[in-house]
Design an enzyme around this catalytic site. Sequence first.
Site, PDB file in Angstrom:
ATOM      1  N   LYS A 192       0.848  -1.203   0.000  1.00  0.00           N
ATOM      2  CA  LYS A 192       0.000   0.000   0.000  1.00  0.00           C
ATOM      3  C   LYS A 192       0.886   1.257   0.000  1.00  0.00           C
ATOM      4  O   LYS A 192       1.947   1.233  -0.602  1.00  0.00           O
ATOM      5  CB  LYS A 192      -0.978  -0.032   1.181  1.00  0.00           C
ATOM      6  CG  LYS A 192      -1.744  -1.366   1.224  1.00  0.00           C
ATOM      7  CD  LYS A 192      -2.877  -1.389   2.189  1.00  0.00           C
ATOM      8  CE  LYS A 192      -3.545  -2.766   2.150  1.00  0.00           C
ATOM      9  NZ  LYS A 192      -4.700  -2.857   3.003  1.00  0.00           N
ATOM     10  N   GLU A 215      -9.765  -0.505  -1.450  1.00  0.00           N
ATOM     11  CA  GLU A 215      -9.361   0.879  -1.154  1.00  0.00           C
ATOM     12  C   GLU A 215      -9.422   1.744  -2.412  1.00  0.00           C
ATOM     13  O   GLU A 215      -9.730   2.932  -2.341  1.00  0.00           O
ATOM     14  CB  GLU A 215      -7.962   0.887  -0.509  1.00  0.00           C
ATOM     15  CG  GLU A 215      -8.029   0.380   0.933  1.00  0.00           C
ATOM     16  CD  GLU A 215      -6.780  -0.314   1.431  1.00  0.00           C
ATOM     17  OE1 GLU A 215      -5.714  -0.180   0.805  1.00  0.00           O
ATOM     18  OE2 GLU A 215      -6.876  -1.020   2.463  1.00  0.00           O
ATOM     19  N   GLU A 261     -11.262 -10.481  -0.735  1.00  0.00           N
ATOM     20  CA  GLU A 261     -10.907  -9.728   0.470  1.00  0.00           C
ATOM     21  C   GLU A 261     -12.153  -9.073   1.056  1.00  0.00           C
ATOM     22  O   GLU A 261     -12.588  -8.019   0.579  1.00  0.00           O
ATOM     23  CB  GLU A 261      -9.894  -8.627   0.128  1.00  0.00           C
ATOM     24  CG  GLU A 261      -8.623  -9.140  -0.502  1.00  0.00           C
ATOM     25  CD  GLU A 261      -7.487  -8.128  -0.333  1.00  0.00           C
ATOM     26  OE1 GLU A 261      -6.493  -8.491   0.293  1.00  0.00           O
ATOM     27  OE2 GLU A 261      -7.612  -6.995  -0.806  1.00  0.00           O
ATOM     28  N   GLY A 297      -7.168  -4.976   7.366  1.00  0.00           N
ATOM     29  CA  GLY A 297      -6.529  -4.108   8.359  1.00  0.00           C
ATOM     30  C   GLY A 297      -7.248  -4.057   9.696  1.00  0.00           C
ATOM     31  O   GLY A 297      -6.928  -3.219  10.537  1.00  0.00           O
ATOM     32  N   SER A 309      -6.347  -9.357   6.942  1.00  0.00           N
ATOM     33  CA  SER A 309      -5.788  -9.734   8.244  1.00  0.00           C
ATOM     34  C   SER A 309      -5.136 -11.117   8.272  1.00  0.00           C
ATOM     35  O   SER A 309      -5.233 -11.829   9.278  1.00  0.00           O
ATOM     36  CB  SER A 309      -6.851  -9.600   9.342  1.00  0.00           C
ATOM     37  OG  SER A 309      -7.273  -8.253   9.447  1.00  0.00           O
TER      38      SER A 309
HETATM   39  P1  PGA Z   1      -4.356  -6.574   5.589  1.00  0.00           P
HETATM   40  O1  PGA Z   1      -4.626  -6.038   4.107  1.00  0.00           O
HETATM   41  O2  PGA Z   1      -3.553  -7.854   5.447  1.00  0.00           O
HETATM   42  O3  PGA Z   1      -3.551  -5.483   6.254  1.00  0.00           O
HETATM   43  O4  PGA Z   1      -5.666  -6.816   6.224  1.00  0.00           O
HETATM   44  C1  PGA Z   1      -4.922  -6.907   3.053  1.00  0.00           C
HETATM   45  C2  PGA Z   1      -5.121  -6.145   1.772  1.00  0.00           C
HETATM   46  O5  PGA Z   1      -5.717  -5.067   1.802  1.00  0.00           O
HETATM   47  O6  PGA Z   1      -4.689  -6.590   0.700  1.00  0.00           O
END
Ligand code: PGA
Length: 259
Positions: A19, A108, A176, A182, A221
């Site tokens: 990210k 996102e 996801e 997150g 996560s």
């Molecule tokens: P995360 O993000 O492992 O921090 O939950 C996963 C992602 O957005 O690809």
Amino acid sequence: MAAQKNRLKIRALVAGNWKMNGSKKDLSELRKLATAMKPTKSGGQVKAEVMICPPATLLPRMADVKAKGIALGGQDCHANINGAHTGDISAEMLKEAGAKAVIIGHSERRADHNESDKIVRAKVEAAHRAGLMAIMCIGESLKQRKAGETLKVVQGQLRGSLPDGCTAKNTVIAYEPVWAIGSGLTPSVEQVGEVHTALRKALMRRFGDEGAKTRILYGGSVKPANAEELMAVPHVNGALVGGASLKAQDFYGILKAYL
Ligand code: PGA
């Protein structure tokens, strides 16, 4: 290892999504990861394909590191090859910078940049045009899950976001759940299994044998403590990892599910 059953049929992919994180000093994490992945007498070889998707600024620098066994990917691309699109990057540019793949349609991006299925589809086409593998993301919100709409939502996103002509080589799906990203929360293995099985069926209906071989990653996560369990779920062919991919030690802890 429990993840072994899945990996026998399809080679898994574990991709780290950095990210908007990371600077020059974090190149050391890539080196550390490559060192950790080196097979030793006591530890075996990671059987999954391993990838890091850093911010575009770090992509050429990471390519120069030449970390053995670690492929690189971008995080988004524009649908066009070039033109007047300030701030955007084309799939061709990512490829030139050292990317083998590009994440497209991450929740996102869908939320922060209003990316619709149609826009995502055009970007997947751009990735294919440039010879990049598209890692196309889908997932339901908590509200949608609570309303019992999960399968309908993800199947709709899958249908609308994939162009014709997807193959197991040029496309990877990442499921996801938005609420798991997150947050430290993950769906149960049953919930993950239900979605991945439905996605596998939909991919097979549309793309036949290619759909049967297309990798479906779980993301949200994923961490060393839950990787083994999640990667063992039927039709989970790897992971897309955010936070836990930033530090080599954590990411390697996840890769251990594929030793
Ligand atoms: P995360 O993000 O492992 O921090 O939950 C996963 C992602 O957005 O690809």
